[in-house]
Design an enzyme around this catalytic site. Sequence first.
Site, short mmCIF file in Angstrom:
data_model
loop_
_atom_site.label_atom_id
_atom_site.label_comp_id
_atom_site.label_asym_id
_atom_site.label_seq_id
_atom_site.Cartn_x
_atom_site.Cartn_y
_atom_site.Cartn_z
CE LYS A 1 -3.33 2.54 2.93
NZ LYS A 1 -4.26 2.51 4.08
CG ASP B 1 -5.69 7.78 4.24
OD1 ASP B 1 -6.64 8.38 3.68
OD2 ASP B 1 -5.85 6.78 4.98
CE LYS C 1 -6.77 8.75 7.68
NZ LYS C 1 -7.33 7.62 8.42
CG ASP D 1 -2.07 5.17 4.72
OD1 ASP D 1 -1.89 4.16 5.43
OD2 ASP D 1 -3.16 5.44 4.19
CG ASP E 1 -10.02 7.32 6.43
OD1 ASP E 1 -8.97 7.29 5.76
OD2 ASP E 1 -10.06 7.54 7.66
CD GLU F 1 -6.87 5.04 2.23
OE1 GLU F 1 -7.81 5.17 3.02
OE2 GLU F 1 -5.72 4.77 2.61
NE ARG G 1 -10.77 -1.32 4.02
CZ ARG G 1 -11.31 -1.53 5.21
NH1 ARG G 1 -12.37 -2.29 5.33
NH2 ARG G 1 -10.79 -1.00 6.29
N1 BES Z 1 -4.42 4.53 6.71
C1 BES Z 1 -5.53 4.25 7.53
C2 BES Z 1 -5.22 3.29 8.66
C3 BES Z 1 -4.26 3.75 9.72
C4 BES Z 1 -4.71 4.33 10.88
C5 BES Z 1 -2.91 3.53 9.58
C6 BES Z 1 -3.82 4.73 11.86
C7 BES Z 1 -2.01 3.92 10.56
C8 BES Z 1 -2.47 4.51 11.71
C9 BES Z 1 -6.65 3.62 6.70
O1 BES Z 1 -6.72 4.02 5.38
C10 BES Z 1 -7.94 4.01 7.35
O2 BES Z 1 -8.19 5.18 7.46
N2 BES Z 1 -8.72 3.04 7.76
C11 BES Z 1 -9.95 3.30 8.42
C12 BES Z 1 -10.95 2.29 7.93
C13 BES Z 1 -12.36 2.57 8.35
C14 BES Z 1 -12.86 3.82 7.67
C15 BES Z 1 -13.20 1.40 7.98
C16 BES Z 1 -9.73 3.16 9.92
O3 BES Z 1 -8.98 2.30 10.34
O4 BES Z 1 -10.30 3.95 10.66
ZN ZN Z 2 -4.90 4.63 4.52
ZN ZN Z 3 -7.82 5.82 5.09
#
Ligand code: BES
Ligand code: ZN
Ligand code: ZN
Length: 483
Positions: A244, A249, A256, A267, A326, A328, A330
């Site tokens: 990834k 992000d 966010k 990210d 968010d 994204e 995946r």
């Molecule tokens: N890049 C983030 C995940 C992340 C969070 C990495 C904190 C490192 C530290 C990912 O893209 C994300 O935002 N995931 C969301 C998914 C949710 C919207 C289903 C999350 O984990 O909140």
């Molecule tokens: Zn992310």
């Molecule tokens: Zn994200």
Amino acid sequence: MIFNFKEKKINSINADFEIILIQDKKLEKYTQSQELFKLSNYKGEGVCIDMQNKILYSELKSLEYEDIRFAFASAYKALKKLEIQSIKTKSVIGKCVVNSFNALIQGFIFGAYEFDKYKKEKTSSRLENIYISQEEINNKTYNLEEAYVGINYGKIFSNACDFAKNIVNEIPQVYTPTKMAEDAINLSKNNPKISCQIYEKDFLEKEKMQAFLAVNRASIHPPKLIHLSYKPQNAKIKVIFVGKGLTYDSGGLSLKPADYMLTMKSDKSGGAAAMAIVKGASELNLDIEVHSIIGATENMIGGNAYKPDDVLISREGVSIEVRNTDAEGRLVLADCLSLAQDLKPDLLIDLATLTGACVVGLGEYTSAIMGNNEDLQDEFYKISKKSGDLTTILHFNPHLKELIKSNIADVSNTSSSRYGGAITAGLFLNSFIREEYKDKWLHLDIAGPAYLEKAWGYHSFGATGAGVRMCLSYLLYLSRNKK
Ligand code: BES
Ligand code: ZN
Ligand code: ZN
């Protein structure tokens, strides 16, 4: 840093300073420093500098590799501020000679790492020469050839980690997908054993990578699909890593909150690790074909941003309901994993800072291993344990799979429950793994340890290179054991 292994006793080596490792808090035999120990109330924990005798004492908690790394990293951190150029130390042998020397070298290089590019005052150290005496702290004898191998591995592992760290620590204004592609090209230019292919937006369109493209749409920076490969002539198997590479992000329209956006330059850690693994594998001269496919893009906001409620048709033909922009990573991985399977891997491993849920569940120190093949997960876990990367296995189950069902598409990009988010993300990726690759695939969520806001152990603030050592260790294991 230059490492010199000396096939002689420590007392016959000349250096500006000596590192002495303290085991079991036993200080009696160091008669020259007794007064200092008393004055500074040093009881054998942590480090203590004896300026007069030019000795740095560093505690060695046990002969575990992680403790070897920590002892030397702490020693180097304490010494790098001094105006010295060389140090000497005895060897330390834990369970395996090669792993012990690998750990010793990692300790020094991790202890030295700093990202101070944007600081006027640099803490650049002159301490470059490390002499390692053949003499062992517990007078063990060992095969010297193995020491040289371990030192070489240590340099390769640590330099691969530094390579990943420099990518992750670089700021989002500078580090765009184009920059990531340039770094990949330079990696292949500097190493004739590595080749690099960069695929542009028109390729993604031709390949119908709608999920990847949707994430990129609101960014002013074009997406890049990076394919690095190392193909030795005698390759036994083909391993493909998918990373990834979100250079930023913001969360997209499901923006966010400010506090959570901070650190999202990290990210791209999965992509950075995937690049570093190809570098390491080629330097190790492994008899394994290693590929890395990295989906590089930003996730931004704008008038043409993809939206919650959209339905995207992925490269695999699986339709995806977007419920949160968010989630994204995946989406990008879904299309990259699809392409990776066309290359017919014997083993397919993705690395991603995929979920905040993984950090909540496992803490900031541990990565998650997921997949369908328990034997493969167990084997990978066992190897990763010695590498310095902390991991744990998270198991799938059919109840969690229910949570990513969509009313309008084949799968939803978010779970209907707020619980179990690391595993439901893994299960989402599993929807894009073809039947024949189900048992050959591992998903590594490195969201916790990839980037530190507070230094711990031998890691400094910022990127850690999470994933690099466990994957290189596993490749080494495969090369030795899967003939
Ligand atoms: N890049 C983030 C995940 C992340 C969070 C990495 C904190 C490192 C530290 C990912 O893209 C994300 O935002 N995931 C969301 C998914 C949710 C919207 C289903 C999350 O984990 O909140
Ligand atoms: Zn992310
Ligand atoms: Zn994200």
